[in-house]
Design an enzyme around this catalytic site. Structure first.
Site, mmCIF file in Angstrom:
data_model
loop_
_atom_site.group_PDB
_atom_site.id
_atom_site.type_symbol
_atom_site.label_atom_id
_atom_site.label_comp_id
_atom_site.label_asym_id
_atom_site.label_seq_id
_atom_site.Cartn_x
_atom_site.Cartn_y
_atom_site.Cartn_z
ATOM 1 N N LEU A 186 1.473 3.471 2.144
ATOM 2 C CA LEU A 186 1.542 3.357 0.365
ATOM 3 C C LEU A 186 2.615 1.792 0.141
ATOM 4 O O LEU A 186 3.632 1.797 0.557
ATOM 5 C CB LEU A 186 2.331 4.749 -0.222
ATOM 6 C CG LEU A 186 2.439 4.376 -1.503
ATOM 7 C CD1 LEU A 186 0.403 4.966 -2.154
ATOM 8 C CD2 LEU A 186 2.989 5.656 -2.529
ATOM 9 N N TRP A 187 1.295 1.135 -0.544
ATOM 10 C CA TRP A 187 2.008 0.487 -1.726
ATOM 11 C C TRP A 187 2.591 0.623 -2.602
ATOM 12 O O TRP A 187 2.017 0.960 -3.469
ATOM 13 C CB TRP A 187 0.706 -0.680 -1.697
ATOM 14 C CG TRP A 187 0.360 -1.815 -0.076
ATOM 15 C CD1 TRP A 187 -0.106 -2.904 -0.661
ATOM 16 C CD2 TRP A 187 -0.235 -1.319 0.810
ATOM 17 N NE1 TRP A 187 -1.111 -4.130 0.247
ATOM 18 C CE2 TRP A 187 -0.955 -2.826 0.953
ATOM 19 C CE3 TRP A 187 -0.645 -0.351 1.292
ATOM 20 C CZ2 TRP A 187 -1.556 -2.694 2.408
ATOM 21 C CZ3 TRP A 187 -1.278 0.031 2.693
ATOM 22 C CH2 TRP A 187 -1.128 -1.123 2.747
ATOM 23 N N ILE A 221 6.204 3.020 4.160
ATOM 24 C CA ILE A 221 6.321 2.493 2.525
ATOM 25 C C ILE A 221 6.495 1.251 3.303
ATOM 26 O O ILE A 221 6.696 -0.001 3.528
ATOM 27 C CB ILE A 221 6.884 3.504 1.695
ATOM 28 C CG1 ILE A 221 7.214 4.526 1.730
ATOM 29 C CG2 ILE A 221 7.674 2.632 0.377
ATOM 30 C CD1 ILE A 221 6.129 5.436 0.754
ATOM 31 N N LYS A 222 5.232 0.200 1.861
ATOM 32 C CA LYS A 222 4.991 -0.916 2.262
ATOM 33 C C LYS A 222 5.936 -1.663 0.668
ATOM 34 O O LYS A 222 5.295 -0.886 -0.520
ATOM 35 C CB LYS A 222 3.974 -1.448 2.098
ATOM 36 C CG LYS A 222 3.613 -2.621 1.553
ATOM 37 C CD LYS A 222 2.423 -3.758 1.855
ATOM 38 C CE LYS A 222 2.139 -5.050 1.542
ATOM 39 N NZ LYS A 222 1.065 -5.591 1.012
ATOM 40 N N GLN A 223 6.971 -2.387 0.362
ATOM 41 C CA GLN A 223 7.052 -2.441 -0.865
ATOM 42 C C GLN A 223 7.252 -4.050 -1.073
ATOM 43 O O GLN A 223 8.167 -4.746 0.466
ATOM 44 C CB GLN A 223 8.623 -1.785 -0.525
ATOM 45 C CG GLN A 223 9.515 -1.858 -2.310
ATOM 46 C CD GLN A 223 8.392 -1.700 -3.212
ATOM 47 O OE1 GLN A 223 8.170 -2.577 -4.009
ATOM 48 N NE2 GLN A 223 8.440 -0.636 -3.629
#
Length: 352
Positions: A200-201, A238-240
């Site tokens: 998830l972006w 998780i993409k952050q």
């Protein structure tokens, strides 16, 4: 101590980044990346056997295979930022095959891109490198622009093309975020049912999050809460964006926070800010990968290595870097990806 080349690329920040020790959230409280990540973290979860295998497939490919870390090439910018703006600096990437070739030659764990890009070469490459199919996008041609994400295909189609995982973006804080959360949660549920991993972006989007000349879209407290929402809908990774400041809740004067977030759980040090992001990924149970950001030319290599060092020392799982790699000649893109990977392969760079 880190390899001399890494120290050189970090420049004046080398000592601060390589010797810092977190006094906020201890490293011992984290589920840090390791070769046994699936066995130690996910085996006891509700993920089914096929999904566990997909997560292991992501972790078991490329130069970082079986280290617990990942290096991913994301090229969905043809939609998010327009194909012309994204590929004009290096037109060979209008051809999807070159995107996949860059990921393979660059030693990446996976390539993340659109239904169209990956579908067009799936029969030739899906068994050679893990595919992460990006299922939604801000199509960015409607006027005026909106902070929205819409589905571009089906989870079944991603599975049919041999995808190991699916990826999605939610613009937390935007007016449209409610339907994005609901749609993505349902999509991730079905992806897990079919045995694919989920990425998830977790981005923040709202014009009100800019105040008094400060942009809080990359505030540690706001991005960390976005992460927490992301793992709630069962994102495996998780993409952050890397945090650049803190105190978004207090500056904008909304939502709920606590004084200890700023007095005990974070400092101004970039590793401590990123550590708070990791903490909100269930203390690292879901891996945190930070984005590489836009290409700025000559400084790309040093910026990418700096981000990788911060992510690794904070307890993150790796880097997902696109424009810095594909908006330059392929050999230079490969060099940049390998330099990022070298940070995670360097045993001298440890958890802070």
């Amino acid at each position: 101590m880190a390899h001399n080349k890494i120290v050189e690329l970090l420049g004046a920040d080398a000592e601060s980044l390589l010797t810092h020790q977190c006094q906020t959230i201890s490293a011992s409280s984290l589920h840090a990346p390791s070769p046994n990540h699936v066995d130690e973290v996910w085996a006891g979860s509700n993920r089914n056997i096929q999904t566990l295998r997909s997560i292991q497939t992501l972790l078991g490919h490329g130069r970082l295979a079986n280290t617990g870390y990942v290096s991913i090439l994301p090229v969905d910018q043809g939609i998010e930022h327009s194909a012309g703006a994204s590929f004009a600096p290096n037109p060979i990437y209008f051809d999807p095959e070159n995107i996949v070739k860059l990921a393979i030659e660059g030693g990446c764990n996976a390539v993340a891109s659109t239904y169209g890009v990956l579908g067009s070469v799936a029969r030739k490459y899906a068994h050679k490198i893990p595919f992460i199919v990006k299922i939604n996008h801000n199509e960015f041609i409607s006027y005026p622009n909106r902070f929205d994400q819409i589905m571009f295909g089906s989870i079944r189609d991603a599975w049919n093309m041999g995808a190991t995982a699916v990826g999605a973006t939610i613009y937390f804080g935007s007016e449209e975020s409610h339907h994005q959360i609901i749609e993505t949660a349902k999509a991730f549920e079905y992806a897990h049912e079919l045995g694919m991993a989920t990425v998830l972006w977790c981005y923040i989007r709202n014009n009100a999050f800019k105040k008094d000349g400060v942009d809080y879209h990359t505030s540690a407290d706001l991005t960390a809460q976005a992460n927490h929402l992301g793992v709630t809908i069962q994102a495996d990774i998780i993409k952050q964006k890397l945090p650049t400041n803190n105190g978004g809740y207090n500056a904008i004067n909304f939502g709920k926070t606590h004084k200890d977030v700023y007095g005990k759980l974070t400092t101004d040090h970039p590793i401590d800010l990123a550590r708070y992001q990791v903490a909100n990924c269930y203390m690292g149970r879901s891996g945190l990968i930070n984005s590489g950001g836009e290409s700025k030319g000559a400084s790309d290599l040093s910026e990418a290595v700096t981000t990788a060092v911060i992510n690794k020392r904070a307890g993150g799982m790796g880097l997902i870097s696109g424009r810095k790699a594909f908006q330059k000649p392929m050999n230079e893109g490969i060099q940049l990806l390998n330099s990022i990977q070298d940070v995670y392969l360097d045993s001298g760079i440890t958890l802070a």
